[in-house]
Motif scaffolding. Structure first.
Motif, PDB file in Angstrom:
ATOM      1  N   ALA A  93       0.852  -1.200   0.000  1.00  0.00           N
ATOM      2  CA  ALA A  93       0.000   0.000   0.000  1.00  0.00           C
ATOM      3  C   ALA A  93       0.886   1.248   0.000  1.00  0.00           C
ATOM      4  O   ALA A  93       2.065   1.189   0.335  1.00  0.00           O
ATOM      5  CB  ALA A  93      -0.904   0.001   1.229  1.00  0.00           C
ATOM      6  N   ARG A  94       0.281   2.378  -0.361  1.00  0.00           N
ATOM      7  CA  ARG A  94       0.959   3.668  -0.287  1.00  0.00           C
ATOM      8  C   ARG A  94       0.640   4.280   1.072  1.00  0.00           C
ATOM      9  O   ARG A  94      -0.516   4.547   1.369  1.00  0.00           O
ATOM     10  CB  ARG A  94       0.502   4.603  -1.400  1.00  0.00           C
ATOM     11  CG  ARG A  94       0.949   4.206  -2.778  1.00  0.00           C
ATOM     12  CD  ARG A  94       0.424   5.145  -3.869  1.00  0.00           C
ATOM     13  NE  ARG A  94      -0.866   5.773  -3.624  1.00  0.00           N
ATOM     14  CZ  ARG A  94      -2.056   5.187  -3.826  1.00  0.00           C
ATOM     15  NH1 ARG A  94      -2.122   3.951  -4.261  1.00  0.00           N
ATOM     16  NH2 ARG A  94      -3.180   5.839  -3.574  1.00  0.00           N
ATOM     17  N   ILE A  95       1.668   4.522   1.859  1.00  0.00           N
ATOM     18  CA  ILE A  95       1.504   5.081   3.196  1.00  0.00           C
ATOM     19  C   ILE A  95       2.010   6.521   3.171  1.00  0.00           C
ATOM     20  O   ILE A  95       3.068   6.800   2.620  1.00  0.00           O
ATOM     21  CB  ILE A  95       2.316   4.270   4.231  1.00  0.00           C
ATOM     22  CG1 ILE A  95       1.911   2.801   4.187  1.00  0.00           C
ATOM     23  CG2 ILE A  95       2.162   4.861   5.622  1.00  0.00           C
ATOM     24  CD1 ILE A  95       2.931   1.877   4.822  1.00  0.00           C
ATOM     25  N   ARG A  96       1.223   7.414   3.758  1.00  0.00           N
ATOM     26  CA  ARG A  96       1.665   8.799   3.914  1.00  0.00           C
ATOM     27  C   ARG A  96       1.575   9.186   5.377  1.00  0.00           C
ATOM     28  O   ARG A  96       0.567   8.947   6.025  1.00  0.00           O
ATOM     29  CB  ARG A  96       0.794   9.755   3.091  1.00  0.00           C
ATOM     30  CG  ARG A  96       1.094   9.698   1.607  1.00  0.00           C
ATOM     31  CD  ARG A  96       0.295  10.717   0.835  1.00  0.00           C
ATOM     32  NE  ARG A  96       0.596  12.080   1.261  1.00  0.00           N
ATOM     33  CZ  ARG A  96      -0.228  13.105   1.065  1.00  0.00           C
ATOM     34  NH1 ARG A  96      -1.398  12.930   0.473  1.00  0.00           N
ATOM     35  NH2 ARG A  96       0.103  14.313   1.461  1.00  0.00           N
ATOM     36  N   THR A  97       2.647   9.799   5.858  1.00  0.00           N
ATOM     37  CA  THR A  97       2.681  10.309   7.221  1.00  0.00           C
ATOM     38  C   THR A  97       2.667  11.833   7.171  1.00  0.00           C
ATOM     39  O   THR A  97       2.776  12.435   6.100  1.00  0.00           O
ATOM     40  CB  THR A  97       3.951   9.829   7.958  1.00  0.00           C
ATOM     41  OG1 THR A  97       5.093  10.443   7.349  1.00  0.00           O
ATOM     42  CG2 THR A  97       4.075   8.310   7.922  1.00  0.00           C
ATOM     43  N   VAL A  98       2.593  12.444   8.323  1.00  0.00           N
ATOM     44  CA  VAL A  98       2.543  13.904   8.398  1.00  0.00           C
ATOM     45  C   VAL A  98       3.786  14.529   7.761  1.00  0.00           C
ATOM     46  O   VAL A  98       3.729  15.640   7.237  1.00  0.00           O
ATOM     47  CB  VAL A  98       2.334  14.373   9.861  1.00  0.00           C
ATOM     48  CG1 VAL A  98       3.580  14.120  10.709  1.00  0.00           C
ATOM     49  CG2 VAL A  98       1.875  15.816   9.908  1.00  0.00           C
ATOM     50  N   GLU A  99       4.889  13.811   7.742  1.00  0.00           N
ATOM     51  CA  GLU A  99       6.102  14.338   7.121  1.00  0.00           C
ATOM     52  C   GLU A  99       5.903  14.615   5.635  1.00  0.00           C
ATOM     53  O   GLU A  99       6.587  15.468   5.063  1.00  0.00           O
ATOM     54  CB  GLU A  99       7.281  13.371   7.317  1.00  0.00           C
ATOM     55  CG  GLU A  99       7.848  13.334   8.718  1.00  0.00           C
ATOM     56  CD  GLU A  99       7.150  12.349   9.659  1.00  0.00           C
ATOM     57  OE1 GLU A  99       7.619  12.181  10.796  1.00  0.00           O
ATOM     58  OE2 GLU A  99       6.129  11.743   9.262  1.00  0.00           O
ATOM     59  N   SER A 100       4.960  13.923   4.998  1.00  0.00           N
ATOM     60  CA  SER A 100       4.716  14.116   3.566  1.00  0.00           C
ATOM     61  C   SER A 100       4.043  15.453   3.263  1.00  0.00           C
ATOM     62  O   SER A 100       4.067  15.906   2.125  1.00  0.00           O
ATOM     63  CB  SER A 100       3.842  12.987   3.009  1.00  0.00           C
ATOM     64  OG  SER A 100       2.501  13.117   3.446  1.00  0.00           O
TER      65      SER A 100
END
Length: 192
Positions: A93-100
């Motif tokens: 899956a594509r994971i995005r965190t707040v850093e993105s």
């Protein structure tokens, strides 16, 4: 007869079974557009792997029961509580965190994104602990519902807990970001 506990550096009894080595698994995770190979126990949660293996500490650990929302990340563009998901479940899956979010409009990593700027301008954070979870919840929500109104925004932010702001500044920040994004859409510029 008094028994004394074995000192921590004393060898274990000869008949005691050796502790089993934990089972490890190789996982390939796509986080913020980068491929990461991680060797860890299959029982590790996504939030633990993000924070401890990948050192992406913007995702916070709050209740560890999926209630507070501090650990919210996007998995395939949908908000997910990272404390309730095993890292192995996120493989592929594509994971995005707040850093993105902090790549900004010019692609500079030190520039705040539009949602982060709205939170700053509307004073939608105080202690900041819950902020990454609210940002990721809002990012996923606005991607799905760019024309959301105030009541819809209120309803979605109720999913996360904040003890400092009283929610109103958070709602206003999300509403401001949504309006800015709508105004920047090509179809909105044609109408003017």
């Amino acid at each position: 007869m008094t028994t004394h506990p074995r000192p921590p550096d004393a060898p274990a009894a000869a008949d005691a079974p050796a502790p089993e080595a934990p089972e490890l698994q190789l996982m390939v995770l796509d986080v913020n557009g980068e491929r990461h190979e991680v060797i860890t126990e299959p029982r590790r949660t996504l939030v633990d792997v993000l924070r401890h293996e990948l050192r992406l500490t913007g995702t916070h650990v709050g209740c560890e029961h999926g209630i507070c929302g501090a650990c919210t990340v996007l998995v395939d563009d949908r908000p997910v509580r990272a404390c309730l998901m095993f890292a192995a479940q996120a493989e592929g899956a594509r994971i995005r965190t707040v850093e993105s979010l902090s790549t900004g409009s010019c692609g500079r990593p030190d520039e705040l994104g539009d949602l982060q700027r709205a939170f700053r301008e509307r004073h939608a954070l105080q202690c900041g602990f819950c902020t990454p979870g609210f940002l990721m919840l809002a990012e996923g929500f606005l991607a799905e519902r760019p024309d959301a109104d105030r009541e819809q925004i209120r309803e979605v932010v109720a999913a996360n807990l904040c003890r400092c702001t009283g929610y109103q500044p958070i709602v206003e920040a999300i509403e401001q970001c949504a309006a800015t994004r709508r105004a920047a859409r090509p179809d909105a510029r044609k109408e003017k």
